[in-house]
Design an enzyme around this catalytic site. Sequence first.
Site, PDB file in Angstrom:
ATOM      1  N   HIS A  92      43.042  79.888  21.471  1.00 20.62           N
ATOM      2  CA  HIS A  92      43.035  80.182  22.901  1.00 20.62           C
ATOM      3  C   HIS A  92      43.336  78.891  23.657  1.00 20.62           C
ATOM      4  O   HIS A  92      43.097  77.794  23.151  1.00 20.62           O
ATOM      5  CB  HIS A  92      41.675  80.729  23.325  1.00 20.62           C
ATOM      6  CG  HIS A  92      41.384  82.089  22.782  1.00 20.62           C
ATOM      7  ND1 HIS A  92      40.454  82.924  23.354  1.00 20.62           N
ATOM      8  CD2 HIS A  92      41.882  82.762  21.714  1.00 20.62           C
ATOM      9  CE1 HIS A  92      40.394  84.057  22.685  1.00 20.62           C
ATOM     10  NE2 HIS A  92      41.256  83.978  21.668  1.00 20.62           N
ATOM     11  N   GLU A 152      41.936  77.282  26.074  1.00 20.88           N
ATOM     12  CA  GLU A 152      40.812  76.353  26.248  1.00 20.88           C
ATOM     13  C   GLU A 152      40.508  75.611  24.951  1.00 20.88           C
ATOM     14  O   GLU A 152      40.257  74.400  24.963  1.00 20.88           O
ATOM     15  CB  GLU A 152      39.561  77.116  26.714  1.00 20.88           C
ATOM     16  CG  GLU A 152      39.709  77.772  28.072  1.00 20.88           C
ATOM     17  CD  GLU A 152      40.256  79.198  28.019  1.00 20.88           C
ATOM     18  OE1 GLU A 152      40.037  79.933  28.992  1.00 20.88           O
ATOM     19  OE2 GLU A 152      40.920  79.575  27.014  1.00 20.88           O
ATOM     20  N   CYS A 179      36.616  83.351  27.774  1.00 20.15           N
ATOM     21  CA  CYS A 179      35.981  84.391  26.975  1.00 20.15           C
ATOM     22  C   CYS A 179      34.799  83.792  26.211  1.00 20.15           C
ATOM     23  O   CYS A 179      34.594  82.578  26.219  1.00 20.15           O
ATOM     24  CB  CYS A 179      37.014  84.984  26.010  1.00 20.15           C
ATOM     25  SG  CYS A 179      37.421  83.871  24.636  1.00 20.15           S
ATOM     26  N   CYS A 205      35.739  80.839  23.968  1.00 13.74           N
ATOM     27  CA  CYS A 205      36.043  79.608  24.700  1.00 13.74           C
ATOM     28  C   CYS A 205      34.795  79.005  25.325  1.00 13.74           C
ATOM     29  O   CYS A 205      34.650  77.780  25.374  1.00 13.74           O
ATOM     30  CB  CYS A 205      37.116  79.885  25.745  1.00 13.74           C
ATOM     31  SG  CYS A 205      38.676  80.364  24.958  1.00 13.74           S
TER      32      CYS A 205
END
Length: 160
Positions: A58, A60, A88, A91
């Site tokens: 992801h 991040e 999310c 993250c």
Amino acid sequence: MSAHSAHQRDEYLNRAIQLAVRNVADGGGPFGAIVVTPDGTAHEGVNRVTRDHDPTAHAEVVAIRRAAAAIRKFDLSGSVLYTSCEPCPLCLSATLWARIGHVYFAADRHGAARAGFDDELFYEYFSGSRPGLLPVEHFELPAADQPFEAWRNHVRRTAY
């Protein structure tokens, strides 16, 4: 928050959004993130899940990995995460492990859900309301504590 820091926040958030839009054009997911370390250096990340065949890539997490590698530390205390969308649970967990001090995000989880990125099940799972989503079971074995014993007895361990 002073006007200067509000301006800086908006600049980094807009930059994260631009990274996300560019990533879509490059065939990636619509997410961008920037970790700014205490020295003021910005470390960018975009969603690389499909590109790298990595469900943990992801934006991040990618930005956190780049920042940590650049400063050669796994503790990013004093850093700030700016992200195009609400982080999310994956993250958020990575951000906590990195010891990042503050997170700013632009779009929220509802906007992400409308685009097909619905993390609601994960939020429900972590709230305890959907345990069947991923059964996790504990089995006690006599050797279970051996790794921790080895850790405690290792003289040159790096605490984290």
